[in-house]
Design a protein around this motif. Structure first.
Motif, PDB file in Angstrom:
ATOM      1  N   SER A  25       8.710  90.707 -66.767  1.00 36.51           N
ATOM      2  CA  SER A  25       9.668  90.287 -65.883  1.00 36.51           C
ATOM      3  C   SER A  25       9.144  89.529 -64.679  1.00 36.51           C
ATOM      4  CB  SER A  25      10.857  90.742 -64.918  1.00 36.51           C
ATOM      5  OG  SER A  25      11.538  92.003 -66.568  1.00 36.51           O
ATOM      6  N   ASP A  66      12.893  87.051 -71.423  1.00 33.16           N
ATOM      7  CA  ASP A  66      13.046  88.288 -71.035  1.00 33.16           C
ATOM      8  C   ASP A  66      14.026  89.316 -72.027  1.00 33.16           C
ATOM      9  OD1 ASP A  66      11.553  90.553 -69.564  1.00 33.16           O
ATOM     10  OD2 ASP A  66      12.410  89.614 -67.802  1.00 33.16           O
ATOM     11  N   THR A  67      13.143  90.720 -71.822  1.00 30.38           N
ATOM     12  CA  THR A  67      14.025  91.667 -72.309  1.00 30.38           C
ATOM     13  C   THR A  67      15.290  92.043 -70.821  1.00 30.38           C
ATOM     14  OG1 THR A  67      12.443  93.558 -71.740  1.00 30.38           O
ATOM     15  CG2 THR A  67      12.229  92.984 -73.617  1.00 30.38           C
ATOM     16  N   GLU A  71      13.294  97.194 -74.455  1.00 33.47           N
ATOM     17  CA  GLU A  71      12.130  97.808 -75.468  1.00 33.47           C
ATOM     18  C   GLU A  71      11.872  99.112 -74.808  1.00 33.47           C
ATOM     19  OE1 GLU A  71      12.420  96.189 -72.524  1.00 33.47           O
ATOM     20  OE2 GLU A  71      10.568  96.287 -70.664  1.00 33.47           O
TER      21      GLU A  71
HETATM   22 MG    MG Z   1      11.618  93.679 -67.694  1.00 29.19          MG
END
Ligand code: MG
Ligand code: GDP
Length: 177
Positions: A25, A66-67, A71
């Motif tokens: 991030s 972006d997650t 994850e």
């Molecule tokens: Mg992140």
């Protein structure tokens, strides 16, 4: 004279993957907004951010995904990967465990997306010199063995962040044009 040259639109979907807290991030925040969050939580994750990149005078839009922290639960969905033409597979040079996970992330990437997705292996947090657990040579060797680009970056001090994203975008552009 008014140029009548046709303006073409390029939109490349690029995904960020890798273990939790490797700095995905913050790499995106540094690249897209030149920002850094010293104590970021997964909540700062946006779904994706679109960034304009100039390659040989052509304006290219990179849609970088972006997650939002999923994850951590190994629950990155196939929708996340769908249509991706580029990937940054990130580990933290100060945590060997995150480097050991790279094989699993590459498997997941290749299960859910095209085999030809342009991929760069990224060793992030290169500023943490005293805490280094993965050497540059090891990162390079893995990248070579897997046919990936490779770069060490720091979202904290900005080194190689733009270069890492640009490497992927340039290569995709090169393949498509
Ligand atoms: Mg992140
Ligand atoms: P993500 O879970 O992979 O998205 O990781 P984050 O971007 O949320 O970063 C996790 C933690 O690592 C945060 O506390 C960040 O401030 C820190 N971090 C991210 N990138 C770097 C970096 O390049 N250097 C250092 N020293 N810390 C970083």
């Amino acid at each position: 004279f008014y140029s009548e040259e046709k303006t073409e639109d390029y939109l490349f979907k690029i995904v960020l993957i890798g273990d939790s807290a490797v700095g995905k991030s913050n790499l995106l925040a540094r690249f897209a907004r030149d920002e850094f969050y010293p104590n970021s939580k997964s909540t700062i994750g946006v779904e994706f951010q679109t960034q304009k990149i100039d390659i040989n005078g052509k304006e290219i839009k990179a849609q970088i995904w972006d997650t939002a922290g999923q994850e951590r639960f190994r629950a990155v969905t196939s929708a996340y990967y769908r249509g991706a033409v580029g990937a940054l597979v990130v580990y933290d040079i100060s945590r060997r465990q995150t480097f050991d996970s790279i094989g699993r992330w590459l498997n997941e990437l290749h299960t859910h997306s095209d085999m030809n997705v342009v991929t760069i292996l990224v060793g992030n947090k290169s500023d943490l010199k005293d805490a280094r657990e993965v050497s540059t040579a090891e990162g390079k060797a893995l990248a070579e063995a897997q046919g990936l680009f490779f770069m060490e970056t720091s979202a904290l001090d900005s080194s190689n962040v733009v270069a890492a994203f640009q490497t992927v975008v340039k290569e995709i552009y090169h393949i498509l044009s």
